[in-house]
Design a protein around this motif. Structure first.
Motif, PDB file in Angstrom:
ATOM      1  N   ARG A 271       0.839  -1.240  -0.049  1.00 17.94           N
ATOM      2  CA  ARG A 271      -0.052  -0.004  -0.115  1.00 17.94           C
ATOM      3  C   ARG A 271       0.889   1.229   0.068  1.00 17.94           C
ATOM      4  O   ARG A 271       0.176   2.466  -0.089  1.00 17.94           O
ATOM      5  CB  ARG A 271      -0.982   0.127   1.199  1.00 17.94           C
ATOM      6  CG  ARG A 271      -1.968  -1.030   0.986  1.00 17.94           C
ATOM      7  CD  ARG A 271      -3.078  -0.841   2.205  1.00 17.94           C
ATOM      8  NE  ARG A 271      -2.583  -0.849   3.472  1.00 17.94           N
ATOM      9  CZ  ARG A 271      -2.566  -1.917   4.332  1.00 17.94           C
ATOM     10  NH1 ARG A 271      -2.828  -3.081   3.754  1.00 17.94           N
ATOM     11  NH2 ARG A 271      -1.834  -1.732   5.618  1.00 17.94           N
ATOM     12  N   GLY A 272       2.221   1.232  -0.020  1.00 16.11           N
ATOM     13  CA  GLY A 272       2.920   2.243   0.041  1.00 16.11           C
ATOM     14  C   GLY A 272       3.991   2.359  -1.247  1.00 16.11           C
ATOM     15  O   GLY A 272       3.492   2.010  -2.245  1.00 16.11           O
ATOM     16  N   ARG A 273       5.100   3.160  -0.920  1.00 14.16           N
ATOM     17  CA  ARG A 273       5.928   3.492  -2.121  1.00 14.16           C
ATOM     18  C   ARG A 273       7.514   3.497  -1.735  1.00 14.16           C
ATOM     19  O   ARG A 273       7.734   3.427  -0.709  1.00 14.16           O
ATOM     20  CB  ARG A 273       5.559   4.600  -2.675  1.00 14.16           C
ATOM     21  CG  ARG A 273       4.404   4.812  -3.429  1.00 14.16           C
ATOM     22  CD  ARG A 273       4.581   4.565  -4.793  1.00 14.16           C
ATOM     23  NE  ARG A 273       3.538   4.647  -5.736  1.00 14.16           N
ATOM     24  CZ  ARG A 273       3.467   4.674  -6.986  1.00 14.16           C
ATOM     25  NH1 ARG A 273       4.666   4.599  -7.793  1.00 14.16           N
ATOM     26  NH2 ARG A 273       2.470   4.504  -7.632  1.00 14.16           N
ATOM     27  N   VAL A 274       8.427   2.842  -2.825  1.00 16.22           N
ATOM     28  CA  VAL A 274       9.677   3.105  -2.481  1.00 16.22           C
ATOM     29  C   VAL A 274      10.346   3.728  -3.631  1.00 16.22           C
ATOM     30  O   VAL A 274      10.040   3.492  -4.932  1.00 16.22           O
ATOM     31  CB  VAL A 274      10.370   1.584  -2.348  1.00 16.22           C
ATOM     32  CG1 VAL A 274      10.087   0.668  -3.534  1.00 16.22           C
ATOM     33  CG2 VAL A 274      11.919   1.704  -1.948  1.00 16.22           C
ATOM     34  N   GLY A 275      11.238   4.493  -3.230  1.00  9.03           N
ATOM     35  CA  GLY A 275      11.861   5.410  -4.194  1.00  9.03           C
ATOM     36  C   GLY A 275      13.400   5.528  -4.271  1.00  9.03           C
ATOM     37  O   GLY A 275      13.958   5.097  -3.113  1.00  9.03           O
ATOM     38  N   TYR A 276      14.089   5.617  -5.311  1.00 10.02           N
ATOM     39  CA  TYR A 276      15.444   5.698  -5.516  1.00 10.02           C
ATOM     40  C   TYR A 276      15.862   6.901  -6.281  1.00 10.02           C
ATOM     41  O   TYR A 276      15.518   7.275  -7.259  1.00 10.02           O
ATOM     42  CB  TYR A 276      16.238   4.399  -6.177  1.00 10.02           C
ATOM     43  CG  TYR A 276      17.583   4.597  -6.575  1.00 10.02           C
ATOM     44  CD1 TYR A 276      18.358   4.085  -5.670  1.00 10.02           C
ATOM     45  CD2 TYR A 276      17.883   5.107  -7.765  1.00 10.02           C
ATOM     46  CE1 TYR A 276      19.970   4.381  -6.164  1.00 10.02           C
ATOM     47  CE2 TYR A 276      19.219   4.954  -8.181  1.00 10.02           C
ATOM     48  CZ  TYR A 276      20.135   4.718  -7.223  1.00 10.02           C
ATOM     49  OH  TYR A 276      21.648   4.709  -7.746  1.00 10.02           O
ATOM     50  N   ILE A 277      16.984   7.584  -5.646  1.00 12.59           N
ATOM     51  CA  ILE A 277      17.487   8.576  -6.241  1.00 12.59           C
ATOM     52  C   ILE A 277      19.113   8.627  -6.466  1.00 12.59           C
ATOM     53  O   ILE A 277      19.641   8.369  -5.371  1.00 12.59           O
ATOM     54  CB  ILE A 277      17.217  10.088  -5.561  1.00 12.59           C
ATOM     55  CG1 ILE A 277      15.515  10.175  -5.718  1.00 12.59           C
ATOM     56  CG2 ILE A 277      17.625  11.358  -6.341  1.00 12.59           C
ATOM     57  CD1 ILE A 277      15.129  11.459  -4.852  1.00 12.59           C
ATOM     58  N   GLY A 278      19.557   8.605  -7.771  1.00 11.73           N
ATOM     59  CA  GLY A 278      20.949   8.194  -7.909  1.00 11.73           C
ATOM     60  C   GLY A 278      21.864   9.560  -7.817  1.00 11.73           C
ATOM     61  O   GLY A 278      22.958   9.476  -7.893  1.00 11.73           O
ATOM     62  N   ASP A 279      21.521  10.768  -7.668  1.00  6.13           N
ATOM     63  CA  ASP A 279      22.060  11.917  -7.769  1.00  6.13           C
ATOM     64  C   ASP A 279      23.191  11.797  -6.671  1.00  6.13           C
ATOM     65  O   ASP A 279      22.807  11.541  -5.425  1.00  6.13           O
ATOM     66  CB  ASP A 279      21.304  13.092  -7.624  1.00  6.13           C
ATOM     67  CG  ASP A 279      21.857  14.440  -7.439  1.00  6.13           C
ATOM     68  OD1 ASP A 279      22.854  14.707  -7.813  1.00  6.13           O
ATOM     69  OD2 ASP A 279      21.493  15.291  -6.489  1.00  6.13           O
ATOM     70  N   VAL A 280      24.515  12.323  -7.005  1.00 11.17           N
ATOM     71  CA  VAL A 280      25.409  12.354  -6.114  1.00 11.17           C
ATOM     72  C   VAL A 280      25.803  13.633  -5.339  1.00 11.17           C
ATOM     73  O   VAL A 280      26.669  13.841  -4.493  1.00 11.17           O
ATOM     74  CB  VAL A 280      26.706  11.480  -6.525  1.00 11.17           C
ATOM     75  CG1 VAL A 280      26.370  10.175  -6.996  1.00 11.17           C
ATOM     76  CG2 VAL A 280      27.518  12.583  -7.787  1.00 11.17           C
ATOM     77  N   ASP A 281      25.149  14.746  -5.765  1.00 12.61           N
ATOM     78  CA  ASP A 281      25.330  15.967  -5.478  1.00 12.61           C
ATOM     79  C   ASP A 281      24.580  16.723  -4.406  1.00 12.61           C
ATOM     80  O   ASP A 281      24.864  17.495  -3.701  1.00 12.61           O
ATOM     81  CB  ASP A 281      25.614  17.103  -6.674  1.00 12.61           C
ATOM     82  CG  ASP A 281      26.855  16.327  -7.412  1.00 12.61           C
ATOM     83  OD1 ASP A 281      27.712  16.174  -6.861  1.00 12.61           O
ATOM     84  OD2 ASP A 281      26.809  16.517  -8.808  1.00 12.61           O
ATOM     85  N   GLY A 282      23.065  16.110  -4.664  1.00  8.94           N
ATOM     86  CA  GLY A 282      22.105  16.704  -3.686  1.00  8.94           C
ATOM     87  C   GLY A 282      21.734  18.225  -4.167  1.00  8.94           C
ATOM     88  O   GLY A 282      21.569  18.958  -3.286  1.00  8.94           O
TER      89      GLY A 282
END
Length: 241
Positions: free
Chosen positions: A190-201
């Motif tokens: 019922r939820g979500r999982v995310g991935y963000i590959g940015d290394v600088d923010g």
């Protein structure tokens, strides 16, 4: 008075540059949300099993993939399946080993996502991404990122401009076709999982993290219990006990 949403940042290994890189995101979140950090296994356990459930959990470094922290991963999946939101961001992508990333997504989350490579790219927001409002995201995402592959079309937040042009012209994907992306967001229970590959923010990434934490319909899940028995039983079965 309406209480602020609770955001938990899991950062189990604060050595090196993790605190510096995560500072911008932490500052932005703290302006409107209650932000708590979990820097130990016991703190992570407490936040993920408390009756005061976090609105979202940001995993900010790769220490959750260490064998000694396996319990945290299992609790994160349990939390997401109950309706929570988990986002891998911060220094996670720049510190995690490819084999650990692949194993985590396959064995713990049941996702086909795989580590690919680092690249500096300009991607365009995917008009067919599900769970996020594309209008709230920067259209052209210029980023230094560790990309992942084998991502379903509806889960890829950003795609190469050439792919997006075909989609906007009504192009159809082949059955089972997957994509490479610097950012992904998938349904888990019922939820979500995310991935963000940015290394600088950078600022665009900060906006993306916030969009994932507060995706339409997101809310803190209501815990059915403290979850201890289920997680402990899984750990024991994995250890052959």
């Amino acid at each position: 008075m309406v209480s602020k949403p609770l955001i938990v940042v899991i950062c189990l290994d604060e050595e090196g540059v993790s605190e510096i890189i995560n500072d911008r995101l932490y500052t932005v979140l703290a302006r409107k949300d209650e932000v708590l950090k979990a820097t130990s296994l016991s703190e992570a356990r407490r936040h993920l099993t408390s009756t005061i459930r976090p609105h979202a959990v940001i995993v900010a470094d790769d220490a959750v993939t260490y064998p000694r922290n396996r319990e945290v991963l299992l609790r994160l999946v349990e939390y997401a399946k109950a309706g929570g939101t988990v986002v891998y961001a911060g220094t996670f992508s720049s510190s995690v080993r490819h084999q650990d990333l692949d194993s985590m997504f396959k064995d713990v989350w049941g996702l086909p996502w795989r580590a690919f490579s680092f690249a500096t790219t300009t991607h365009t927001v995917n008009p067919r991404v599900q769970g996020l409002n594309p209008n709230g995201l920067v259209k052209r995402y210029v980023v230094d990122a560790n990309h992942i592959d084998h991502v379903a079309l509806e889960d890829a937040v950003y795609l190469p401009s050439s792919v997006v042009k075909k989609l906007r012209k009504g192009g159809h994907q082949s059955a089972g076709q997957t994509y490479r992306t610097p950012a992904a967001f998938a349904t888990v229970g019922r939820g979500r999982v995310g991935y963000i590959g940015d290394v600088d923010g950078d600022d665009d990434t900060t906006r993306l993290v916030i969009a994932m934490c507060f995706w339409p319909g997101s809310r803190a899940p209501v815990p059915p219990g403290d979850g201890v028995a289920e997680v402990v039983s899984i750990l024991m079965s994995m250890q052959g006990l």
